[in-house]
Design a protein around this motif. Sequence first.
Motif, PDB file in Angstrom:
ATOM      1  N   ARG A   1      33.224  33.265  46.465  1.00 28.49           N
ATOM      2  CA  ARG A   1      32.044  34.031  46.052  1.00 28.49           C
ATOM      3  C   ARG A   1      32.309  35.534  45.977  1.00 28.49           C
ATOM      4  N   GLY A   2      32.941  36.112  46.984  1.00 28.34           N
ATOM      5  CA  GLY A   2      33.224  37.553  46.981  1.00 28.34           C
ATOM      6  C   GLY A   2      34.105  37.962  45.807  1.00 28.34           C
ATOM      7  N   ALA A   3      35.126  37.172  45.542  1.00 33.08           N
ATOM      8  CA  ALA A   3      36.030  37.478  44.421  1.00 33.08           C
ATOM      9  C   ALA A   3      35.316  37.308  43.086  1.00 33.08           C
ATOM     10  N   ILE A   4      34.472  36.292  42.983  1.00 34.39           N
ATOM     11  CA  ILE A   4      33.719  36.062  41.745  1.00 34.39           C
ATOM     12  C   ILE A   4      32.770  37.232  41.500  1.00 34.39           C
ATOM     13  N   GLU A   5      32.082  37.683  42.534  1.00 38.10           N
ATOM     14  CA  GLU A   5      31.172  38.822  42.388  1.00 38.10           C
ATOM     15  C   GLU A   5      31.933  40.091  42.016  1.00 38.10           C
TER      16      GLU A   5
ATOM     17  N   GLU B   1      42.553  36.836  45.254  1.00 37.24           N
ATOM     18  CA  GLU B   1      41.975  35.912  46.248  1.00 37.24           C
ATOM     19  C   GLU B   1      42.690  34.565  46.234  1.00 37.24           C
ATOM     20  N   ILE B   2      43.099  34.101  45.068  1.00 31.58           N
ATOM     21  CA  ILE B   2      43.878  32.855  45.004  1.00 31.58           C
ATOM     22  C   ILE B   2      45.162  33.023  45.822  1.00 31.58           C
ATOM     23  N   ILE B   3      45.820  34.158  45.666  1.00 35.19           N
ATOM     24  CA  ILE B   3      47.048  34.424  46.424  1.00 35.19           C
ATOM     25  C   ILE B   3      46.754  34.439  47.919  1.00 35.19           C
ATOM     26  N   ALA B   4      45.703  35.159  48.316  1.00 37.45           N
ATOM     27  CA  ALA B   4      45.372  35.290  49.737  1.00 37.45           C
ATOM     28  C   ALA B   4      44.977  33.958  50.368  1.00 37.45           C
ATOM     29  N   VAL B   5      44.140  33.189  49.672  1.00 36.41           N
ATOM     30  CA  VAL B   5      43.620  31.945  50.223  1.00 36.41           C
ATOM     31  C   VAL B   5      44.682  30.847  50.238  1.00 36.41           C
ATOM     32  N   SER B   6      45.482  30.785  49.193  1.00 42.34           N
ATOM     33  CA  SER B   6      46.418  29.660  49.060  1.00 42.34           C
ATOM     34  C   SER B   6      47.653  29.793  49.944  1.00 42.34           C
ATOM     35  N   GLY B   7      48.108  31.026  50.149  1.00 43.63           N
ATOM     36  CA  GLY B   7      49.351  31.220  50.892  1.00 43.63           C
ATOM     37  C   GLY B   7      50.580  30.767  50.124  1.00 43.63           C
TER      38      GLY B   7
ATOM     39  N   LEU C   1      39.300  28.481  38.783  1.00 49.26           N
ATOM     40  CA  LEU C   1      39.260  27.977  40.156  1.00 49.26           C
ATOM     41  C   LEU C   1      39.101  26.461  40.209  1.00 49.26           C
ATOM     42  N   GLU C   2      38.441  25.904  39.213  1.00 51.27           N
ATOM     43  CA  GLU C   2      38.233  24.460  39.166  1.00 51.27           C
ATOM     44  C   GLU C   2      39.469  23.703  38.695  1.00 51.27           C
TER      45      GLU C   2
ATOM     46  N   ILE D   1      39.992  37.587  41.249  1.00 51.79           N
ATOM     47  CA  ILE D   1      40.184  36.139  41.395  1.00 51.79           C
ATOM     48  C   ILE D   1      41.647  35.848  41.722  1.00 51.79           C
ATOM     49  N   TYR D   2      42.533  36.464  40.973  1.00 53.48           N
ATOM     50  CA  TYR D   2      43.977  36.302  41.172  1.00 53.48           C
ATOM     51  C   TYR D   2      44.378  36.691  42.598  1.00 53.48           C
TER      52      TYR D   2
END
Length: 169
Positions: A87-91, A35-41, A67-68, A32-33
């Motif tokens: 979804r991918g990170a959550i899985e 993906e947050i870094i990757a998505v947020s920039g 995430l919320e 999750i961490y």
Amino acid sequence: MKSRKLVDTLIIDLDNTIFDWFAVWYSSFKPIYDEIIAVSGKPLDEVNASIRAVHQARRTSEYTFLLEEVEFLESIRQAEDIRSKFRGAIEASQRGRDQNLKLYPSVFRSLWDIKNSGTKIVAYTESMSFYSGYRLKRFGLDGVIDVLFSPEDHDMPAGISLSVRPKRS
């Protein structure tokens, strides 16, 4: 000959005593961490500060609804379903948790033997009861542990409910 003293209660700590809490936490948090870094920039220090603020507000680093609540993800939440986006990170998080959620060797048999000898087993944890109860059930210890002491659970985020809606036919 000296008689043996009867032990009627055993008090145990759960986290890092009967299982590797850190491995469970890390393997579920890291996807999750990342993906947050990757998505947020966003810069790492900003990501860390925002996550830390949520963890402090919720009094736990085991927070299912991160995430919320991470502040700078609001624009994504407004544009689309955040859980679908991640979804991918959550899985990956759930797989990591499940792969690492196991008792140390001989704990299960030892606790059952202690319980069967008539000893009451009391467990203590700093993890909230929602997460601890889940783990005890997964370990098969929900009938072995007599009493669980844990902090009060955090509130649910606005608009989130754990109740299951009945299926319509």
